[in-house]
Scaffold this motif. Structure first.
Motif, mmCIF file in Angstrom:
data_model
loop_
_atom_site.group_PDB
_atom_site.id
_atom_site.type_symbol
_atom_site.label_atom_id
_atom_site.label_comp_id
_atom_site.label_asym_id
_atom_site.label_seq_id
_atom_site.Cartn_x
_atom_site.Cartn_y
_atom_site.Cartn_z
ATOM 1 N N LEU A 93 5.394 1.263 1.640
ATOM 2 C CA LEU A 93 4.515 0.171 2.017
ATOM 3 C C LEU A 93 3.487 -0.102 0.923
ATOM 4 N N TYR A 94 3.070 0.931 0.210
ATOM 5 C CA TYR A 94 1.986 0.829 -0.756
ATOM 6 C C TYR A 94 2.495 0.940 -2.188
ATOM 7 N N THR A 95 1.895 0.147 -3.068
ATOM 8 C CA THR A 95 2.119 0.278 -4.508
ATOM 9 C C THR A 95 0.799 0.732 -5.112
ATOM 10 N N ARG A 96 0.850 1.866 -5.794
ATOM 11 C CA ARG A 96 -0.363 2.439 -6.383
ATOM 12 C C ARG A 96 -0.243 2.359 -7.899
ATOM 13 N N THR A 97 -1.225 1.717 -8.519
ATOM 14 C CA THR A 97 -1.232 1.532 -9.968
ATOM 15 C C THR A 97 -2.546 2.057 -10.518
ATOM 16 N N TRP A 98 -2.454 2.807 -11.611
ATOM 17 C CA TRP A 98 -3.671 3.280 -12.262
ATOM 18 C C TRP A 98 -3.633 2.875 -13.716
ATOM 19 N N THR A 99 -4.804 2.448 -14.201
ATOM 20 C CA THR A 99 -4.947 1.948 -15.564
ATOM 21 C C THR A 99 -6.005 2.780 -16.278
ATOM 22 N N VAL A 100 -5.647 3.231 -17.469
ATOM 23 C CA VAL A 100 -6.554 4.036 -18.292
ATOM 24 C C VAL A 100 -6.954 3.185 -19.489
ATOM 25 N N ASN A 101 -8.263 2.867 -19.593
ATOM 26 C CA ASN A 101 -8.794 2.067 -20.711
ATOM 27 C C ASN A 101 -9.655 2.960 -21.594
ATOM 28 N N ARG A 102 -9.105 3.352 -22.733
ATOM 29 C CA ARG A 102 -9.827 4.241 -23.650
ATOM 30 C C ARG A 102 -10.951 3.502 -24.366
ATOM 31 N N VAL A 114 -7.910 2.713 -10.252
ATOM 32 C CA VAL A 114 -6.775 2.999 -9.369
ATOM 33 C C VAL A 114 -6.752 1.900 -8.306
ATOM 34 N N THR A 115 -5.643 1.173 -8.237
ATOM 35 C CA THR A 115 -5.493 0.091 -7.263
ATOM 36 C C THR A 115 -4.296 0.378 -6.369
ATOM 37 N N VAL A 116 -4.497 0.286 -5.079
ATOM 38 C CA VAL A 116 -3.420 0.429 -4.098
ATOM 39 C C VAL A 116 -3.245 -0.928 -3.433
ATOM 40 N N GLU A 117 -2.015 -1.458 -3.483
ATOM 41 C CA GLU A 117 -1.727 -2.775 -2.918
ATOM 42 C C GLU A 117 -0.701 -2.658 -1.801
ATOM 43 N N GLY A 122 1.633 -11.032 5.941
ATOM 44 C CA GLY A 122 1.952 -12.120 5.026
ATOM 45 C C GLY A 122 1.004 -12.334 3.866
ATOM 46 N N SER A 123 -0.046 -11.539 3.775
ATOM 47 C CA SER A 123 -0.954 -11.691 2.636
ATOM 48 C C SER A 123 -1.173 -10.343 1.966
ATOM 49 N N GLY A 124 -1.389 -10.398 0.674
ATOM 50 C CA GLY A 124 -1.589 -9.181 -0.099
ATOM 51 C C GLY A 124 -2.993 -8.622 0.085
ATOM 52 N N ARG A 125 -3.070 -7.325 0.230
ATOM 53 C CA ARG A 125 -4.348 -6.616 0.347
ATOM 54 C C ARG A 125 -4.391 -5.544 -0.721
ATOM 55 N N ASN A 126 -5.605 -5.110 -1.092
ATOM 56 C CA ASN A 126 -5.708 -4.028 -2.062
ATOM 57 C C ASN A 126 -7.026 -3.289 -1.926
ATOM 58 N N VAL A 127 -7.003 -2.071 -2.440
ATOM 59 C CA VAL A 127 -8.183 -1.218 -2.553
ATOM 60 C C VAL A 127 -8.233 -0.773 -3.999
ATOM 61 N N THR A 128 -9.400 -0.877 -4.637
ATOM 62 C CA THR A 128 -9.542 -0.462 -6.028
ATOM 63 C C THR A 128 -10.711 0.507 -6.164
ATOM 64 N N LEU A 129 -10.454 1.614 -6.854
ATOM 65 C CA LEU A 129 -11.502 2.582 -7.190
ATOM 66 C C LEU A 129 -11.618 2.633 -8.703
#
Length: 135
Positions: A93-102, A114-117, A122-129
């Protein structure tokens, strides 16, 4: 013959009174039913939001405990119970993406997002830390 001058001859409710009472009761029950549906949907959304937040926190903790030089961006997927992880989006159900910006916001610092979508009705939701780690 005796007359009943002081007694009323009403022996029950009229059809109009019964229909009015039924109409009021039906309106109240319909209102109660719609509130119940809203509460159930709200609880289900809260469950998915909590699971997404747990997934984001778990990944953030893993990244914060990783060596600075080993930090890397990535993506994974998870099921609704927040414990089953998969490499396939179709299984989860969830897609978890993490981005590292040096070197962001400054030299020898790294910003981790870290974003979980997920989709909800019918609509996209997300949580970002977001956090910043230093070398």
């Amino acid at each position: 013959m005796m007359l009943d001058a002081g007694l009323s001859h009403d022996r029950g409710l009229t059809l109009v009174e019964i229909m009015t009472a039924l109409a009021i009761m039906v309106i109240a029950l319909l209102g109660l039913a719609s509130v119940t549906v809203m509460v159930v949907k709200g609880n289900a959304f809260s469950k998915t939001l909590t699971a997404a937040t747990i997934l984001a926190k778990d990944r953030m903790e893993q990244l914060k405990n990783t060596g600075y030089a080993s930090l890397a961006s990535g993506t994974d997927y998870a099921a609704i119970d927040a414990t089953v992880h998969s490499t396939r989006a179709a299984d989860s159900l969830y897609t978890r993406t993490w981005t590292v910006n040096r070197n962001s916001p400054a030299s020898d610092m790294t910003t981790i997002d870290v974003t979980v979508e997920w989709n909800w009705e019918g609509s996209g939701r997300n949580v970002t830390l977001r956090t910043i780690v230093a070398r």
